[in-house]
Write an enzyme that holds these catalytic residues in place. Sequence first.
Site, PDB file in Angstrom:
ATOM      1  N   ASP A   1       0.992  -1.311  -0.289  1.00 48.16           N
ATOM      2  CA  ASP A   1      -0.028  -0.093  -0.068  1.00 48.16           C
ATOM      3  C   ASP A   1       0.489   1.414   0.209  1.00 48.16           C
ATOM      4  O   ASP A   1       1.270   1.756   0.900  1.00 48.16           O
ATOM      5  CB  ASP A   1      -1.057  -0.239   0.748  1.00 48.16           C
ATOM      6  CG  ASP A   1      -2.231   0.407   1.321  1.00 48.16           C
ATOM      7  OD1 ASP A   1      -2.110   1.587   0.495  1.00 48.16           O
ATOM      8  OD2 ASP A   1      -3.121   0.186   1.916  1.00 48.16           O
TER       9      ASP A   1
ATOM     10  N   ASP B   1      -2.800   4.444  -2.456  1.00 47.36           N
ATOM     11  CA  ASP B   1      -3.884   5.173  -1.708  1.00 47.36           C
ATOM     12  C   ASP B   1      -4.569   6.426  -2.517  1.00 47.36           C
ATOM     13  O   ASP B   1      -3.387   7.928  -2.968  1.00 47.36           O
ATOM     14  CB  ASP B   1      -2.502   5.087   0.228  1.00 47.36           C
ATOM     15  CG  ASP B   1      -3.999   6.328   0.608  1.00 47.36           C
ATOM     16  OD1 ASP B   1      -5.119   4.846   1.263  1.00 47.36           O
ATOM     17  OD2 ASP B   1      -3.688   7.159   1.431  1.00 47.36           O
TER      18      ASP B   1
ATOM     19  N   GLU C   1      -6.837   3.985  -5.631  1.00 47.12           N
ATOM     20  CA  GLU C   1      -7.969   4.373  -5.040  1.00 47.12           C
ATOM     21  C   GLU C   1      -8.295   5.615  -5.447  1.00 47.12           C
ATOM     22  O   GLU C   1      -7.634   6.777  -4.977  1.00 47.12           O
ATOM     23  CB  GLU C   1      -7.938   4.771  -3.686  1.00 47.12           C
ATOM     24  CG  GLU C   1      -8.532   4.956  -2.545  1.00 47.12           C
ATOM     25  CD  GLU C   1      -8.872   5.130  -0.924  1.00 47.12           C
ATOM     26  OE1 GLU C   1      -9.515   5.475  -0.092  1.00 47.12           O
ATOM     27  OE2 GLU C   1      -7.640   5.934  -0.830  1.00 47.12           O
TER      28      GLU C   1
ATOM     29  N   HIS D   1     -10.857  -1.644   4.654  1.00 45.23           N
ATOM     30  CA  HIS D   1     -10.945  -1.813   5.668  1.00 45.23           C
ATOM     31  C   HIS D   1     -11.221  -0.409   6.582  1.00 45.23           C
ATOM     32  O   HIS D   1     -11.466   0.279   7.653  1.00 45.23           O
ATOM     33  CB  HIS D   1     -10.083  -1.580   5.894  1.00 45.23           C
ATOM     34  CG  HIS D   1      -8.729  -0.494   5.083  1.00 45.23           C
ATOM     35  ND1 HIS D   1      -8.610  -0.183   3.641  1.00 45.23           N
ATOM     36  CD2 HIS D   1      -8.300   1.224   5.817  1.00 45.23           C
ATOM     37  CE1 HIS D   1      -8.430   0.519   3.324  1.00 45.23           C
ATOM     38  NE2 HIS D   1      -7.583   1.558   4.112  1.00 45.23           N
ATOM     39  N   ASP D   2     -12.254   0.527   5.147  1.00 49.05           N
ATOM     40  CA  ASP D   2     -12.661   1.373   5.430  1.00 49.05           C
ATOM     41  C   ASP D   2     -14.329   1.482   5.094  1.00 49.05           C
ATOM     42  O   ASP D   2     -15.278   1.962   5.652  1.00 49.05           O
ATOM     43  CB  ASP D   2     -12.334   3.147   4.158  1.00 49.05           C
ATOM     44  CG  ASP D   2     -10.983   3.300   4.356  1.00 49.05           C
ATOM     45  OD1 ASP D   2     -10.160   3.068   5.398  1.00 49.05           O
ATOM     46  OD2 ASP D   2     -10.256   3.175   3.051  1.00 49.05           O
TER      47      ASP D   2
HETATM   48  C1  GLC Z   1      -7.763   6.282   2.074  1.00 53.70           C
HETATM   49  C2  GLC Z   1      -7.331   4.477   3.385  1.00 53.70           C
HETATM   50  C3  GLC Z   1      -7.741   5.389   4.579  1.00 53.70           C
HETATM   51  C4  GLC Z   1      -6.744   6.660   5.020  1.00 53.70           C
HETATM   52  C5  GLC Z   1      -7.149   7.418   3.956  1.00 53.70           C
HETATM   53  C6  GLC Z   1      -5.896   8.519   4.419  1.00 53.70           C
HETATM   54  O1  GLC Z   1      -8.951   6.610   1.369  1.00 53.70           O
HETATM   55  O2  GLC Z   1      -8.287   3.577   2.615  1.00 53.70           O
HETATM   56  O3  GLC Z   1      -7.760   4.077   5.373  1.00 53.70           O
HETATM   57  O4  GLC Z   1      -7.010   6.354   6.123  1.00 53.70           O
HETATM   58  O5  GLC Z   1      -7.064   7.011   2.750  1.00 53.70           O
HETATM   59  O6  GLC Z   1      -4.394   7.892   3.917  1.00 53.70           O
END
Ligand code: GLC
Length: 548
Positions: free
Chosen positions: A102, A203, A245, A319-320
């Site tokens: 990640d 990310d 993402e 995980h979110d």
């Molecule tokens: C992404 C991750 C999340 C994190 C955010 C900031 O959305 O999936 O868990 O808090 O980025 O890095």
Amino acid sequence: MEGERKQDWWKNTVVYQIYPRSFQDSNGDGIGDLPGIVSRLDYLKELGIGAVWLSPVCRSPQADNGYDISDYQDIDPLFGTLGDMDTLIKEAEKRGIRIILDLVLNHSSNQHPWFLEAKKSKENPYHDYYIWRDGKEGCPPNDMRGVFGGSAWEWVPEIGQYYFHQFTVEQPDLNWENPRVREDIYKMINWWMDRGIGGFRLDVLDQIAKEPDKKITRNGPMLHTYIKELSSRTFQRGDLITVGEAWGATIENAPVYSNPDGSEVSMVFQFEHINLDQQPDGEKWDLAPLDLVKLKAILEKWQKGLYQKGWNSLFWDNHDLPRIVSRWGNDKEYRTESAKMLATILHGMQGTPYIYQGEELGMTNVKLSMEQYQDVETLNMYKERKERGYSTESIMQSLYAKSRDNARTPMQWDDSENAGFTAGTPWLPVNPNYIEINAASQTGDPDSVFSYYKTLVGLRKEYEILAEGDFQLIYREDPDIFAYVRTLGNQKLLVLANFHGTKVPFTVPAEFDSQGEKGGIRTLIRNYPDREPGILRPYEAFMIFAEL
Ligand code: GLC
Ligand code: CA
């Protein structure tokens, strides 16, 4: 064919996401770690997945559970050492599994040496690694807000300037306009590639080209220029899977990100289907009722829109996000049926499916008390909504439905104390339903959710139509049935599900009527032992393959 890219391995595989903190603890400190993951690789091999995406394990003060990195080239002692990472890569490879790291490139930790230097003075060579604006103390440059609440600007008295942070104060945004930042990032990525990393999850990739003066966060004008440079300097050297993402991904820009020429990334995570339970003008906490017809329309748009123009990632959970069986399924009387049904619909589509740890067991949401929640977003939300006068009751309802800790309770391995996750005290409570829902009781049971996922993973390797077939939605306006037909040459695949807990009248289209398994027609998977003529039972789902 000359010049044609070879078949990308990640088109026929399934990726498994591990949240390392919650997967398996090996030393009794209550926090999952890399040696713990190594000890569970045989479980993943049995499931059949081809790659594991690890949420961040680099050195971090853990303000946002590792999404605040202070050293991109070291492992946080919580999770182990670089040596443990090398072992994991090697042991995973022996089992045909690649490791996806990640990469948090939009921001670093405020404890990263770059930031510590940057805030020493405006003349410091690292000052421009971050985004600084003058403003006046107490009066930020503008009213932008952080994703987790509060102003997006933080005052540093020593410098007499504000720095920009889209997430928490501990996550200052990196300045991608600065070529030296980009060069340092490429060096770091190449270093990981040389260590044998098989791919990267990027990310908030759509947010790296932010322009705070224009209040632009997602899809900034320079975004695709940056991604192309990043990709050509790093990823394109290897045979990697890369996934960005991108909450700001749309059907218009997704083909740019995931162009089959490989100029950017393999695919993006888009979130249109995820945002469906949110009030249109509200925050994620403001719940809206789920609407199957809308879900179908969104997924159809992505299936058709990227066909041969890009590549989809397929996911319900991460995980979110809350647990899918508690969201679109029924996590009580029809937990097993609905978990399998949701898996059928997802794994029948075109793209690369992702399984989030525990999803393959039908793990559910959890109800914690306010003292038990750990997630920074949850804690900030509670404080803010309290201040704004929301009732505790309404806040808790939102958290039960959407808190990120729903996904983060420890993996449920068996029915021993703490579900076999740790010999110590888990950092976040184990969901009390582990006695009933756990891996040990499912791996040997052919009717379990686990075995069902295992079959789905196997089908993707075996049936080209799953990776390559086109997509046709049928029964578009039906409020209960989600069904579609995939076609490849003379092959067809019907994927069909009753999305609700009631019986629905239904007859299988003649071309797929496989009662008796006629020549060329066969049921590949189903979540009931048989079919009941004229009816679909609660959450019933199946895939029927026909060769004409
Ligand atoms: C992404 C991750 C999340 C994190 C955010 C900031 O959305 O999936 O868990 O808090 O980025 O890095
Ligand atoms: Ca540990």
